[in-house]
Scaffold this motif. Structure first.
Motif: not given
Length: 485
Positions: A15-16, A64
């Motif tokens: 997810n990053h 992120s």
């Protein structure tokens, strides 16, 4: 970049973003390794230390992740008497210490905030460049922050160095230049408020001896500079913060092809009004190879970032800005000439064939005419270097190249290491890390600089991957305060 994500586990989850997964994933340990397996022979006349800086986040990111985020980690290879010792250490920045005390990441990254935000503080990670000065290594950061002094042998963080700084922005550029003949370190700072730039000189004792404001037309996001024996060359690039994003507390860049790229030539200890500006075709420029003086001309050789083009041949500003932001490099070796007597300018492409970047050269020639540079072939899709190339910076000729496999190899920035009793500019070795993704092997490779095309003279195998990073340097024993006798 998805084809590389599965190669190494994503330690913090996908997810990053892809810039922290696959081969970009950080490593979790600090090590000192010697008596490593060697194929070939480490040269007896190779003495000094190769240092390479890069991001290596210790904790899961907040939001992120971008290449420019992540705690700085230096990987080193210290050569002496035909042997090598490898080390890696995090740089103990103020942000690293805060994270360590909290047991988690307490800062936000480049894609989530801006440098001076109070609501979402950004970490000054010192993860971008490293260069030898005043007996130690100096680590610096992409967005201009506090330099950190590192022992080049033990890699211990000696201290932060705010005394290097002064003026409006109170930061030091990611790229500084050291004149090894005088020991002077030249740097710049840039910031969103007027005058938008400053320029400084630190002497060989680590003392700030010169600092002046440099007025620019507006907010700019320059990256590098050049120096000669008598001058420094400052950059005014057509890249700046997106105003709406900046007001919203986000870091987003714009490329404006209606603006030229300008180079300001200022005497090393010149006042603000002594700078002279020269205009060239619109582009961005990440990295300078070297600069020097020829009669009335100042010459700068650099890797020109080639703007993306639309189908009609015009510059695609939006795509160019995105490429710059994500390090999707399309660069060519380029020569710029500025006549201080007549004001005339000239630029030309030295080699149109090869996409090359992250240059190294014989640093004892910094600021004087040099003939050779050692660069990496760039994968235009991502931050990945597929091979080593020796180029002639006077003619543009690609004199030699090497790769263990451009589809599978990830190289680091190369640097030239002179032989102990070098007789010529290229009489020495080129040092580089190489990760082979096909056989999952990490090597430190040593090349004969005069015979790159024959491959490494020594391959030192490491037990762990060295993640991709940014810049490197070579420090000779005479440059190192702690060099063991």
């Amino acid at each position: 970049m998805s084809e590389y994500i599965s190669n190494v586990e994503a330690p913090f989850g996908l997810n990053h973003g892809p810039q922290i997964t696959g081969n970009y994933a950080p490593i979790a340990t600090e090590q000192t390794l010697q008596d490593l397996p060697v194929e070939g022979k480490i040269p007896q006349d190779l003495s000094g230390v190769y240092l390479r800086n890069g991001p290596n986040p210790r904790f899961e990111p907040k939001g992120s992740h971008h290449y420019f985020d992540g705690d700085g980690m230096i990987h080193s290879a210290c050569f002496s008497n035909g042997k090598v010792v490898y080390r890696n250490r995090w740089i103990r920045t103020e942000g690293w210490l805060k994270n360590d005390a909290a047991g988690e990441e307490v800062h936000w990254g480049v894609m989530n905030t801006v440098k001076d935000s109070r609501d979402k503080p950004m970490n000054d990670v010192a993860n971008t460049d490293v260069i030898g000065h005043a007996g130690y290594a100096v680590a610096s950061w992409y967005l201009a922050g506090t330099p950190y002094i590192v022992d080049p042998i033990s890699l211990s963080t000696v201290r932060a160095a705010p005394e290097y700084l002064a003026g409006h922005g109170k930061g030091m550029s990611a790229h500084v230049k050291v004149d090894e003949r005088t020991g002077d370190l030249m740097y710049f700072d840039y910031f969103t408020e007027k005058p938008h730039m400053s320029y400084g000189v630190v002497n060989k004792a680590g003392e700030l001896v010169h600092h002046v404001p440099i007025e620019l037309p507006g907010d700019r996001l320059m990256h590098d500079m050049g120096v000669t024996t008598n001058y420094s060359i400052l950059h005014d690039v057509p890249v700046y913060h997106d105003e709406d994003a900046l007001r919203a507390g986000r870091h987003k860049i714009r490329f404006d092809s209606s603006l030229p790229i300008r180079f300001g030539v200022i005497p090393r200890f010149g006042k603000s009004d002594s700078i002279r500006w020269f205009e060239f075709s619109s582009c961005f420029l990440y990295h300078v190879v070297n600069s020097w003086e020829e009669g009335d001309e100042v010459v700068m050789v650099a890797c020109r970032y080639m703007p993306a083009k639309k189908a009609d041949g015009s510059i695609d500003e939006e795509r160019t800005a995105k490429m710059i932001a994500t390090l999707q490099m399309d660069a060519r070796l380029w020569c710029y000439r500025m006549n201080l007597k007549t004001g005339a300018t000239h630029e030309h492409c030295l080699n149109s064939e090869h996409n090359v970047e992250f240059p190294g050269f014989n640093s004892s020639y910094t600021g004087v005419r040099s003939e050779f540079a050692y660069l990496v072939d760039h994968d235009p899709r991502m931050l990945r270097w597929t091979g080593l190339r020796k180029m002639n910076t006077l003619t543009g000729e690609s004199e030699a190249d090497w790769s263990d496999g451009p589809e599978n190899c990830w190289y680091s920035e190369p640097w030239f290491a002179p032989k102990d009793n070098a007789k010529a500019e290229d009489d020495g070795y080129v040092i580089i890390f190489c990760w082979n993704d096909a056989n999952k092997t990490q090597q430190l490779q040593v090349f004969d600089a005069q015979n790159i095309g024959s491959g490494p003279v020594a391959r030192i195998t490491l037990p762990e991957r060295v993640p991709p990073g940014f810049h490197a340097c070579w420090m000779k024993p005479s440059q190192i305060a702690t060099w063991p006798e």
